[in-house]
Design a protein around this motif. Sequence first.
Motif, PDB file in Angstrom:
ATOM      1  N   THR A  56       0.997  -1.193   0.075  1.00 53.46           N
ATOM      2  CA  THR A  56      -0.063  -0.016   0.038  1.00 53.46           C
ATOM      3  C   THR A  56       0.688   1.275  -0.077  1.00 53.46           C
ATOM      4  O   THR A  56       1.705   1.166   0.794  1.00 53.46           O
ATOM      5  N   LEU A  57       0.338   2.275  -0.898  1.00 50.93           N
ATOM      6  CA  LEU A  57       1.301   3.658  -0.711  1.00 50.93           C
ATOM      7  C   LEU A  57       1.057   4.224   0.497  1.00 50.93           C
ATOM      8  O   LEU A  57      -0.037   4.115   0.773  1.00 50.93           O
ATOM      9  N   PRO A  58       2.022   5.305   0.744  1.00 52.67           N
ATOM     10  CA  PRO A  58       3.291   5.388   0.481  1.00 52.67           C
ATOM     11  C   PRO A  58       4.330   4.105   1.120  1.00 52.67           C
ATOM     12  O   PRO A  58       3.685   3.757   2.171  1.00 52.67           O
ATOM     13  N   PHE A  59       5.375   3.846   0.436  1.00 49.71           N
ATOM     14  CA  PHE A  59       6.152   2.960   0.972  1.00 49.71           C
ATOM     15  C   PHE A  59       7.684   3.162   0.681  1.00 49.71           C
ATOM     16  O   PHE A  59       7.800   3.709  -0.493  1.00 49.71           O
ATOM     17  N   VAL A  60       8.489   2.595   1.491  1.00 53.98           N
ATOM     18  CA  VAL A  60       9.682   2.554   1.233  1.00 53.98           C
ATOM     19  C   VAL A  60      10.660   1.444   0.491  1.00 53.98           C
ATOM     20  O   VAL A  60      10.302   0.466   1.161  1.00 53.98           O
ATOM     21  N   PRO A  61      10.944   1.497  -0.757  1.00 53.64           N
ATOM     22  CA  PRO A  61      11.306   0.239  -1.286  1.00 53.64           C
ATOM     23  C   PRO A  61      12.778  -0.094  -0.972  1.00 53.64           C
ATOM     24  O   PRO A  61      13.669   0.731  -0.365  1.00 53.64           O
ATOM     25  N   GLY A  62      13.195  -0.753  -1.531  1.00 55.36           N
ATOM     26  CA  GLY A  62      14.705  -1.287  -1.204  1.00 55.36           C
ATOM     27  C   GLY A  62      14.978  -2.674  -0.652  1.00 55.36           C
ATOM     28  O   GLY A  62      14.654  -2.832   0.440  1.00 55.36           O
ATOM     29  N   SER A  63      15.584  -3.483  -1.445  1.00 54.67           N
ATOM     30  CA  SER A  63      15.315  -5.035  -1.077  1.00 54.67           C
ATOM     31  C   SER A  63      16.671  -5.406  -0.678  1.00 54.67           C
ATOM     32  O   SER A  63      16.725  -6.749  -0.060  1.00 54.67           O
ATOM     33  N   GLU A  64      17.854  -4.713  -0.600  1.00 56.05           N
ATOM     34  CA  GLU A  64      19.029  -5.153   0.054  1.00 56.05           C
ATOM     35  C   GLU A  64      19.734  -4.002   0.499  1.00 56.05           C
ATOM     36  O   GLU A  64      20.003  -2.828  -0.051  1.00 56.05           O
ATOM     37  N   ALA A  86      21.906  -7.309   4.323  1.00 53.22           N
ATOM     38  CA  ALA A  86      20.660  -7.846   4.644  1.00 53.22           C
ATOM     39  C   ALA A  86      19.699  -7.663   3.456  1.00 53.22           C
ATOM     40  O   ALA A  86      19.857  -6.793   2.706  1.00 53.22           O
ATOM     41  N   PHE A  87      19.088  -8.859   3.225  1.00 55.65           N
ATOM     42  CA  PHE A  87      18.028  -8.701   2.313  1.00 55.65           C
ATOM     43  C   PHE A  87      16.685  -8.480   2.868  1.00 55.65           C
ATOM     44  O   PHE A  87      15.930  -9.068   3.458  1.00 55.65           O
ATOM     45  N   THR A  88      16.324  -7.080   2.730  1.00 58.64           N
ATOM     46  CA  THR A  88      15.492  -6.382   3.657  1.00 58.64           C
ATOM     47  C   THR A  88      14.062  -6.637   2.956  1.00 58.64           C
ATOM     48  O   THR A  88      12.995  -6.518   3.493  1.00 58.64           O
ATOM     49  N   MET A  89      14.163  -7.048   1.573  1.00 62.03           N
ATOM     50  CA  MET A  89      12.814  -7.018   0.606  1.00 62.03           C
ATOM     51  C   MET A  89      12.005  -5.475   0.386  1.00 62.03           C
ATOM     52  O   MET A  89      11.902  -5.163  -0.900  1.00 62.03           O
ATOM     53  N   LEU A  90      12.056  -4.768   1.408  1.00 64.04           N
ATOM     54  CA  LEU A  90      11.480  -3.618   1.141  1.00 64.04           C
ATOM     55  C   LEU A  90      12.289  -2.466   2.440  1.00 64.04           C
ATOM     56  O   LEU A  90      12.867  -3.042   3.346  1.00 64.04           O
ATOM     57  N   GLY A  92      14.863  -0.424   2.066  1.00 67.95           N
ATOM     58  CA  GLY A  92      16.372  -0.275   2.284  1.00 67.95           C
ATOM     59  C   GLY A  92      16.778   0.955   1.574  1.00 67.95           C
ATOM     60  O   GLY A  92      17.857   1.534   1.960  1.00 67.95           O
ATOM     61  N   PHE A  93      15.845   1.871   0.825  1.00 65.03           N
ATOM     62  CA  PHE A  93      16.341   2.976   0.474  1.00 65.03           C
ATOM     63  C   PHE A  93      16.090   4.110   1.518  1.00 65.03           C
ATOM     64  O   PHE A  93      15.309   4.956   1.570  1.00 65.03           O
ATOM     65  N   ALA A  94      16.782   3.889   2.678  1.00 67.40           N
ATOM     66  CA  ALA A  94      16.803   4.859   4.084  1.00 67.40           C
ATOM     67  C   ALA A  94      17.951   4.779   4.932  1.00 67.40           C
ATOM     68  O   ALA A  94      18.988   3.948   4.458  1.00 67.40           O
ATOM     69  N   GLU A  95      17.776   5.803   5.782  1.00 67.79           N
ATOM     70  CA  GLU A  95      19.032   5.808   6.589  1.00 67.79           C
ATOM     71  C   GLU A  95      19.343   4.496   7.512  1.00 67.79           C
ATOM     72  O   GLU A  95      20.332   4.061   7.982  1.00 67.79           O
ATOM     73  N   LEU A  96      17.853   3.952   7.934  1.00 63.56           N
ATOM     74  CA  LEU A  96      17.907   2.675   8.790  1.00 63.56           C
ATOM     75  C   LEU A  96      16.935   1.839   8.243  1.00 63.56           C
ATOM     76  O   LEU A  96      15.899   2.142   7.605  1.00 63.56           O
ATOM     77  N   ALA A  97      17.066   0.557   8.143  1.00 65.62           N
ATOM     78  CA  ALA A  97      16.282  -0.572   7.845  1.00 65.62           C
ATOM     79  C   ALA A  97      16.131  -1.627   8.728  1.00 65.62           C
ATOM     80  O   ALA A  97      17.224  -2.014   9.727  1.00 65.62           O
ATOM     81  N   ALA A  98      15.191  -2.226   8.775  1.00 68.11           N
ATOM     82  CA  ALA A  98      14.672  -3.396   9.644  1.00 68.11           C
ATOM     83  C   ALA A  98      14.826  -4.614   8.875  1.00 68.11           C
ATOM     84  O   ALA A  98      14.381  -4.415   7.559  1.00 68.11           O
ATOM     85  N   ALA A  99      15.316  -5.782   9.294  1.00 66.50           N
ATOM     86  CA  ALA A  99      15.321  -7.015   8.797  1.00 66.50           C
ATOM     87  C   ALA A  99      15.339  -8.292   9.673  1.00 66.50           C
ATOM     88  O   ALA A  99      15.813  -8.204  10.737  1.00 66.50           O
ATOM     89  N   PRO A 100      14.447  -9.536   9.431  1.00 65.54           N
ATOM     90  CA  PRO A 100      14.572 -10.516   9.945  1.00 65.54           C
ATOM     91  C   PRO A 100      15.905 -10.804  10.336  1.00 65.54           C
ATOM     92  O   PRO A 100      16.530 -10.973   9.141  1.00 65.54           O
ATOM     93  N   VAL A 101      16.350 -11.472  11.403  1.00 63.42           N
ATOM     94  CA  VAL A 101      17.541 -11.936  11.696  1.00 63.42           C
ATOM     95  C   VAL A 101      18.061 -13.035  10.505  1.00 63.42           C
ATOM     96  O   VAL A 101      19.373 -13.244  10.315  1.00 63.42           O
ATOM     97  N   THR A 102      16.978 -13.781  10.278  1.00 60.50           N
ATOM     98  CA  THR A 102      17.375 -15.022   9.205  1.00 60.50           C
ATOM     99  C   THR A 102      17.835 -14.350   7.962  1.00 60.50           C
ATOM    100  O   THR A 102      18.414 -15.047   7.109  1.00 60.50           O
ATOM    101  N   ARG A 103      17.720 -13.064   7.840  1.00 51.29           N
ATOM    102  CA  ARG A 103      18.169 -12.619   6.394  1.00 51.29           C
ATOM    103  C   ARG A 103      19.243 -11.485   6.504  1.00 51.29           C
ATOM    104  O   ARG A 103      19.268 -10.536   5.719  1.00 51.29           O
ATOM    105  N   VAL A 104      19.655 -11.422   7.849  1.00 52.36           N
ATOM    106  CA  VAL A 104      20.925 -10.470   8.157  1.00 52.36           C
ATOM    107  C   VAL A 104      22.184 -11.295   8.161  1.00 52.36           C
ATOM    108  O   VAL A 104      22.298 -12.268   8.880  1.00 52.36           O
ATOM    109  N   LEU A 105      23.007 -10.825   7.290  1.00 51.42           N
ATOM    110  CA  LEU A 105      24.115 -11.872   6.991  1.00 51.42           C
ATOM    111  C   LEU A 105      25.495 -11.270   7.165  1.00 51.42           C
ATOM    112  O   LEU A 105      25.581 -10.203   6.903  1.00 51.42           O
TER     113      LEU A 105
END
Length: 321
Positions: A56-64, A86-90, A92-105
Motif C-alpha cells: 500500500t502507498l506510500p512505502f519505502v522500497p529497497g530489497s537489500e 541484509a535482504f530486507t525485501m523493502l 532499504g532506500f533509507a538511513e535505517l532499515a529493519a530485517a528479520p535476523v534470518t536475512r541479516v548476513l
Amino acid sequence: MRAVQITTHDGPGAVRLADVPDPVPAAGEALIAVRAAGVSFPEVLQTRGRYQLSPTLPFVPGSEVAGEVVMAPAGSGLAPGDRVAAFTMLGGFAELAAAPVTRVLPLPDGTSFDQGAALPLNYLTAWFALVQRGRMRAGESVLVQGAAGGVGTAAIQVARAFGAGTVIAVTSTHEKGAVALGAGADTYVLAESFKDDTLAAHPGGVDLVVDTVGDDRFTDSLRCLRDDGRLLVVGFTGGDIPSVKVNRLLLNNISVVGVGLGAYGVTRPTHVREGWNALLPFVENGALAPVIGEVFTLDQADQALRLIDDRRAVGKVLLRP
Ligand SMILES: NC(=O)c1ccc[n+]([C@@H]2O[C@H](COP(=O)([O-])OP(=O)(O)OC[C@H]3O[C@@H](n4cnc5c(N)ncnc54)[C@H](OP(=O)(O)O)[C@@H]3O)[C@@H](O)[C@H]2O)c1
C-alpha cells in the motif's frame, strides 16, 4: 530518518525523499544503519505498481542493504557494530532499515559496504537459479541473457565459481559485452543474432540458459539448448511474458524451470542463510566480486531508477545514504 518513498505509481521520476519515523524492529528483527543500498529492476517495476510485491502507498522500497547493526535481539548472534549485508525485501532506500535476523548476513572484513549491498538479491538469485533450480553440473555450458546487468553479471560469476564450463553472455551492445567479459564470461554474442552466434560458438547448444529478459528472445533461447538442457526463468526485462508450445520441450528433451527467490523463502526461513553460506567462501576468495555500476545519493534515487529503466545501467546500481 531520511528515506525514499514511492508515493504514486507514476514511474521512477515520482519517487520522493522524505523525513519518516525510524523503523521499529519487530520481534526477531535487527535494525541496521544503512551504508549502501542496492537498486534493481524490481524497484523500477514497483514505481509503476507492476511488481508482485506491491505494498500500500506510500512505502519505502529497497530489497537489500549493507551496513552496521544498531540493535539486534538477544541470542541472535548479532551485536551492535557488526558489519552485515541484509535482504530486507523493502525499506532499504533509507538511513535505517529493519530485517528479520534470518536475512541479516555477516559481511567479511575485506568486503566493502558497496560490494555487500550488491550481493544479496543478485547473487542469491543466481545461486538459487543455477545451483538449486537448474542443478548445474561441473563443466556444463551456460548462456546468460541480460549479461551486463545486475543478475547477469552475478550469474556469470556464480556459474564460474560453481564449476561451469563455457559461459556465453548475451548483450545488446559491444560496450555491455565488454562488461560481461570483465565479469568473467568467456565470450559474448549480440542480442540481435544471439541464437546463430551461440550455436556457431558452441555447436550442439548449451546446457543452461539464465533468462532475465523473456519476451521475443525466449524461443530462440530454447533453440540454443542441447538435449537435457534447462532454461531458467528469472525475469522479463524485455516486457512481455513469453509462452511456450510444450511440444518443443517434448521433442528436444528440454525443460523450462521457474526461479522465484522471494517466494521460495516464504516457507523456508533458513534458505537465504543457506545460500549466503554457500556463496561466502567465493566472496572471500574474490571469485564473487560484484561489478559496481553508478553510485547515487538518496536524493538522487530517481536518477538511479531511471538509469535502469532506460537500459543504461551496467552491473549493480547503488544508493548511499
Ligand atoms: N526471479 C527472481 O527471483 C529474481 C530476483 C531478482 C531479479 N529478478 C529479475 O531479473 C531481471 C533482471 O534484473 P536486474 O536487476 O539484473 O536488471 P538490470 O540490471 O537492469 O539488467 C537487465 C538487463 O536486461 C536487458 N534488457 C533487455 N531488454 C530490456 C528492456 N526493454 N529494458 C531494460 N533492460 C532490458 C538489458 O541488457 P541488454 O541491454 O544487454 O539486453 C539489461 O542489462 C528483472 O526482470 C528482475 O525483476 C528476478
